[in-house]
Motif scaffolding. Structure first.
Motif, PDB file in Angstrom:
ATOM      1  N   LEU A  61       0.809  -1.222   0.000  1.00 34.52           N
ATOM      2  CA  LEU A  61       0.000   0.000   0.000  1.00 34.52           C
ATOM      3  C   LEU A  61       0.846   1.278   0.000  1.00 34.52           C
ATOM      4  CD1 LEU A  61      -2.762  -1.053   2.568  1.00 34.52           C
ATOM      5  CD2 LEU A  61      -2.888  -1.105   0.070  1.00 34.52           C
ATOM      6  N   THR A  62       2.127   1.169  -0.320  1.00 36.00           N
ATOM      7  CA  THR A  62       3.042   2.313  -0.203  1.00 36.00           C
ATOM      8  C   THR A  62       2.563   3.525  -0.988  1.00 36.00           C
ATOM      9  OG1 THR A  62       4.940   0.868   0.171  1.00 36.00           O
ATOM     10  CG2 THR A  62       5.395   3.097  -0.613  1.00 36.00           C
ATOM     11  N   ASN A  63       2.115   3.335  -2.218  1.00 31.75           N
ATOM     12  CA  ASN A  63       1.734   4.463  -3.062  1.00 31.75           C
ATOM     13  C   ASN A  63       0.224   4.652  -3.165  1.00 31.75           C
ATOM     14  OD1 ASN A  63       4.449   5.108  -3.792  1.00 31.75           O
ATOM     15  ND2 ASN A  63       4.439   3.331  -5.167  1.00 31.75           N
ATOM     16  N   THR A  64      -0.505   4.010  -2.290  1.00 35.34           N
ATOM     17  CA  THR A  64      -1.963   4.089  -2.332  1.00 35.34           C
ATOM     18  C   THR A  64      -2.447   5.427  -1.778  1.00 35.34           C
ATOM     19  OG1 THR A  64      -2.180   1.699  -2.087  1.00 35.34           O
ATOM     20  CG2 THR A  64      -4.094   3.027  -1.495  1.00 35.34           C
ATOM     21  N   ARG A  65      -3.421   6.016  -2.450  1.00 36.94           N
ATOM     22  CA  ARG A  65      -4.005   7.281  -1.999  1.00 36.94           C
ATOM     23  C   ARG A  65      -5.407   7.089  -1.420  1.00 36.94           C
ATOM     24  NH1 ARG A  65      -2.495   8.024  -7.086  1.00 36.94           N
ATOM     25  NH2 ARG A  65      -4.679   8.325  -7.728  1.00 36.94           N
ATOM     26  N   HIS A  66      -6.080   6.016  -1.851  1.00 36.05           N
ATOM     27  CA  HIS A  66      -7.496   5.844  -1.474  1.00 36.05           C
ATOM     28  C   HIS A  66      -7.803   4.345  -1.407  1.00 36.05           C
ATOM     29  CE1 HIS A  66     -11.973   7.080  -2.378  1.00 36.05           C
ATOM     30  NE2 HIS A  66     -11.866   6.236  -1.375  1.00 36.05           N
ATOM     31  N   ILE A  67      -8.119   3.873  -0.200  1.00 36.51           N
ATOM     32  CA  ILE A  67      -8.423   2.447  -0.002  1.00 36.51           C
ATOM     33  C   ILE A  67      -9.925   2.251   0.153  1.00 36.51           C
ATOM     34  CG2 ILE A  67      -8.102   0.451   1.513  1.00 36.51           C
ATOM     35  CD1 ILE A  67      -5.480   1.689   2.418  1.00 36.51           C
ATOM     36  N   LEU A  68     -10.444   1.300  -0.572  1.00 35.62           N
ATOM     37  CA  LEU A  68     -11.821   0.859  -0.400  1.00 35.62           C
ATOM     38  C   LEU A  68     -11.803  -0.429   0.424  1.00 35.62           C
ATOM     39  CD1 LEU A  68     -14.868   1.301  -1.794  1.00 35.62           C
ATOM     40  CD2 LEU A  68     -14.218  -0.887  -2.802  1.00 35.62           C
ATOM     41  N   VAL A  69     -12.583  -0.476   1.498  1.00 30.13           N
ATOM     42  CA  VAL A  69     -12.700  -1.695   2.308  1.00 30.13           C
ATOM     43  C   VAL A  69     -14.100  -2.259   2.123  1.00 30.13           C
ATOM     44  CG1 VAL A  69     -12.574  -2.713   4.601  1.00 30.13           C
ATOM     45  CG2 VAL A  69     -11.038  -0.830   3.995  1.00 30.13           C
TER      46      VAL A  69
ATOM     47  N   ASN B  86      -1.744   3.459  10.486  1.00 24.80           N
ATOM     48  CA  ASN B  86      -0.573   3.249   9.642  1.00 24.80           C
ATOM     49  C   ASN B  86      -0.554   4.157   8.424  1.00 24.80           C
ATOM     50  OD1 ASN B  86       1.169   0.557  10.325  1.00 24.80           O
ATOM     51  ND2 ASN B  86      -0.926   0.327  11.067  1.00 24.80           N
ATOM     52  N   LEU B  87      -1.731   4.560   7.964  1.00 23.58           N
ATOM     53  CA  LEU B  87      -1.835   5.331   6.724  1.00 23.58           C
ATOM     54  C   LEU B  87      -2.691   6.572   6.962  1.00 23.58           C
ATOM     55  CD1 LEU B  87      -2.626   2.192   4.543  1.00 23.58           C
ATOM     56  CD2 LEU B  87      -0.405   3.361   4.663  1.00 23.58           C
ATOM     57  N   PRO B  88      -2.233   7.485   7.797  1.00 23.44           N
ATOM     58  CA  PRO B  88      -3.073   8.619   8.224  1.00 23.44           C
ATOM     59  C   PRO B  88      -3.493   9.550   7.099  1.00 23.44           C
ATOM     60  CG  PRO B  88      -0.782   8.945   8.885  1.00 23.44           C
ATOM     61  CD  PRO B  88      -0.881   7.537   8.383  1.00 23.44           C
ATOM     62  N   ASP B  89      -2.747   9.577   6.004  1.00 27.67           N
ATOM     63  CA  ASP B  89      -3.064  10.498   4.916  1.00 27.67           C
ATOM     64  C   ASP B  89      -3.844   9.835   3.781  1.00 27.67           C
ATOM     65  OD1 ASP B  89      -1.669  12.570   6.225  1.00 27.67           O
ATOM     66  OD2 ASP B  89       0.233  11.829   5.417  1.00 27.67           O
ATOM     67  N   VAL B  90      -4.145   8.562   3.924  1.00 31.82           N
ATOM     68  CA  VAL B  90      -4.868   7.830   2.880  1.00 31.82           C
ATOM     69  C   VAL B  90      -6.367   7.921   3.142  1.00 31.82           C
ATOM     70  CG1 VAL B  90      -5.303   5.531   1.926  1.00 31.82           C
ATOM     71  CG2 VAL B  90      -2.951   6.264   2.409  1.00 31.82           C
ATOM     72  N   ARG B  91      -7.123   8.164   2.105  1.00 34.70           N
ATOM     73  CA  ARG B  91      -8.581   8.192   2.227  1.00 34.70           C
ATOM     74  C   ARG B  91      -9.102   6.760   2.361  1.00 34.70           C
ATOM     75  NH1 ARG B  91     -12.764  11.644   1.392  1.00 34.70           N
ATOM     76  NH2 ARG B  91     -14.701  10.840   0.464  1.00 34.70           N
ATOM     77  N   ILE B  92     -10.053   6.547   3.270  1.00 33.34           N
ATOM     78  CA  ILE B  92     -10.624   5.218   3.489  1.00 33.34           C
ATOM     79  C   ILE B  92     -12.132   5.280   3.257  1.00 33.34           C
ATOM     80  CG2 ILE B  92     -11.015   3.359   5.145  1.00 33.34           C
ATOM     81  CD1 ILE B  92      -8.469   4.222   6.579  1.00 33.34           C
ATOM     82  N   THR B  93     -12.591   4.469   2.335  1.00 35.83           N
ATOM     83  CA  THR B  93     -14.020   4.358   2.038  1.00 35.83           C
ATOM     84  C   THR B  93     -14.500   2.966   2.392  1.00 35.83           C
ATOM     85  OG1 THR B  93     -14.002   6.014   0.260  1.00 35.83           O
ATOM     86  CG2 THR B  93     -15.742   4.369   0.192  1.00 35.83           C
TER      87      THR B  93
ATOM     88  N   ASP C 252     -20.237   7.197  12.258  1.00 34.93           N
ATOM     89  CA  ASP C 252     -19.631   8.206  13.136  1.00 34.93           C
ATOM     90  C   ASP C 252     -18.156   7.942  13.420  1.00 34.93           C
ATOM     91  OD1 ASP C 252     -22.184   9.422  13.496  1.00 34.93           O
ATOM     92  OD2 ASP C 252     -22.691   7.844  14.918  1.00 34.93           O
ATOM     93  N   ALA C 253     -17.610   6.898  12.832  1.00 34.90           N
ATOM     94  CA  ALA C 253     -16.241   6.482  13.167  1.00 34.90           C
ATOM     95  C   ALA C 253     -15.203   7.404  12.519  1.00 34.90           C
ATOM     96  CB  ALA C 253     -16.007   5.052  12.708  1.00 34.90           C
ATOM     97  N   PRO C 254     -14.143   7.738  13.238  1.00 37.84           N
ATOM     98  CA  PRO C 254     -13.118   8.640  12.695  1.00 37.84           C
ATOM     99  C   PRO C 254     -12.228   8.003  11.651  1.00 37.84           C
ATOM    100  CG  PRO C 254     -12.468   7.863  14.880  1.00 37.84           C
ATOM    101  CD  PRO C 254     -13.865   7.375  14.649  1.00 37.84           C
ATOM    102  N   TRP C 255     -12.303   6.666  11.506  1.00 37.37           N
ATOM    103  CA  TRP C 255     -11.429   6.017  10.540  1.00 37.37           C
ATOM    104  C   TRP C 255     -12.094   5.771   9.192  1.00 37.37           C
ATOM    105  CZ3 TRP C 255     -14.805   2.170  11.085  1.00 37.37           C
ATOM    106  CH2 TRP C 255     -15.156   1.722  12.367  1.00 37.37           C
ATOM    107  N   VAL C 256     -13.297   6.326   8.988  1.00 39.08           N
ATOM    108  CA  VAL C 256     -13.971   6.197   7.689  1.00 39.08           C
ATOM    109  C   VAL C 256     -14.221   7.589   7.127  1.00 39.08           C
ATOM    110  CG1 VAL C 256     -16.069   5.470   6.500  1.00 39.08           C
ATOM    111  CG2 VAL C 256     -15.063   3.996   8.229  1.00 39.08           C
ATOM    112  N   ASP C 257     -13.764   7.814   5.900  1.00 39.33           N
ATOM    113  CA  ASP C 257     -13.991   9.102   5.245  1.00 39.33           C
ATOM    114  C   ASP C 257     -15.280   9.122   4.447  1.00 39.33           C
ATOM    115  OD1 ASP C 257     -11.432  10.449   5.948  1.00 39.33           O
ATOM    116  OD2 ASP C 257     -10.574   8.782   4.821  1.00 39.33           O
TER     117      ASP C 257
END
Length: 312
Positions: free
Chosen positions: A4-12, A34-41, A54-59
């Protein structure tokens, strides 16, 4: 180089079952830390969205429809529009893979099981002499993070969050029920979406309510999910205890969070609300039927599990 080194946006792609989704929250927190600057959907069933909204780890949250070809196409379009460039699949099904791949995402990670073994990147599930080794789902999901080269939390715990608006809604409902801040509140959850094989008989819950009322000066909330009206009605008809039947208020999976957080004790079948109590560190009695307890054998510090091993 970690995947995930160059990942900008992760979909879970989230698990479908409520309990599994809550047990997957340490994975989300691991990704965020681990990836504070990556967008998480999060890609999840629409009915589960309020659990994590309401979770802070989901954008962002995308509702998932994959039970039909039209639904898969609709979901694929939504995933493509999100701009995600990598995906982590928590369900093991081919159905979870298809809309993500159709959206054009090439970096797809998950367990390599069944036909998906040749389609995704990730670990093989742990095995013993009897087949795939049953692991606590918290650990099972976090093994994906380990394979991705991420630092795992030392003490992983499920977590849920409640917005101020949701807390206010719960406060109004508790006020309607006449429950004061000083009251001892016990929740009973007699249903299970999985079906009757997970359910303790209603007459047992009815008698239990009487025993609880005789033992303590408490208020007892009867939690009722979709399709569980008949179970609640049977309990109410069979008990002499003063229960608060929440059926008419249609408490959804979002409002259920602050309601269970308010409980001093929850007694439940092995179903979704059990994991709410674990996330909020509320005392819990879990009555387990046919499911393997090894899948939920983590974070049991405030849980009493009642289960009888039967040859069937």
């Amino acid at each position: 180089m970690p995947p995930l080194t160059n990942t900008r946006h992760i979909l879970v792609r989230c698990p479908n079952w409520v309990g599994d989704l809550i047990m997957a929250t340490p994975l989300f927190e691991c990704l965020r830390k681990n990836l504070p600057d990556v967008r998480i959907t999060a890609l999840t069933r629409a009915y589960n969205a309020r659990i994590i909204e309401d979770a802070p780890w989901v954008d962002a949250i995308i509702p998932c429809e994959d039970k039909s070809y039209a639904g898969i196409l609709k979901t694929a379009r939504a995933v493509k529009a999100s701009g995600a460039d990598a995906a982590v699949l928590l369900p093991n099904s081919l159905r979870a893979y298809l809309p993500v791949r159709m959206a054009g995402i090439n970096s797809i990670y998950g367990y390599r099981r069944g036909v998906r073994k040749h389609l995704v990147k990730g670990p093989l599930p742990a095995r013993d002499n009897h087949g795939i080794l049953p692991l606590p789902m918290v650990d099972y999901y976090l093994e994906l993070c380990r394979w991705l080269g991420l630092a795992l939390p030392e003490h992983p715990e499920p977590s849920l969050y409640v917005s101020e608006a949701l807390a206010n809604d719960a406060g109004q409902l508790l006020k309607k029920y006449g429950i004061a801040d000083r009251d001892m509140v016990i929740g009973l959850n007699p249903g299970a979406k999985f079906g009757s094989s997970k359910c303790w008989p209603p007459e047992y819950f009815a008698r239990l309510a009487e025993m609880l009322s005789a033992q303590w000066n408490c208020r007892i909330l009867l939690f009722v999910g979709p399709g569980e009206t008949q179970i609640a009605d049977e309990i109410m008809a069979r008990t002499r205890a003063q229960l608060i039947n929440t059926d008419s208020d249609r408490i959804d999976l979002g409002l259920l969070k602050p309601m269970i957080r308010r409980c001093d004790l929850l007694i439940t079948n092995d179903t979704g609300p059990r994991h709410y109590a674990v996330a909020f560190k509320r005392p819990l009695v879990a009555i387990i039927g046919p499911t393997d307890p090894r899948y939920t054998s983590r974070n049991l510090e405030q849980t009493v599990v009642l289960r009888r091993e039967l040859p069937c």
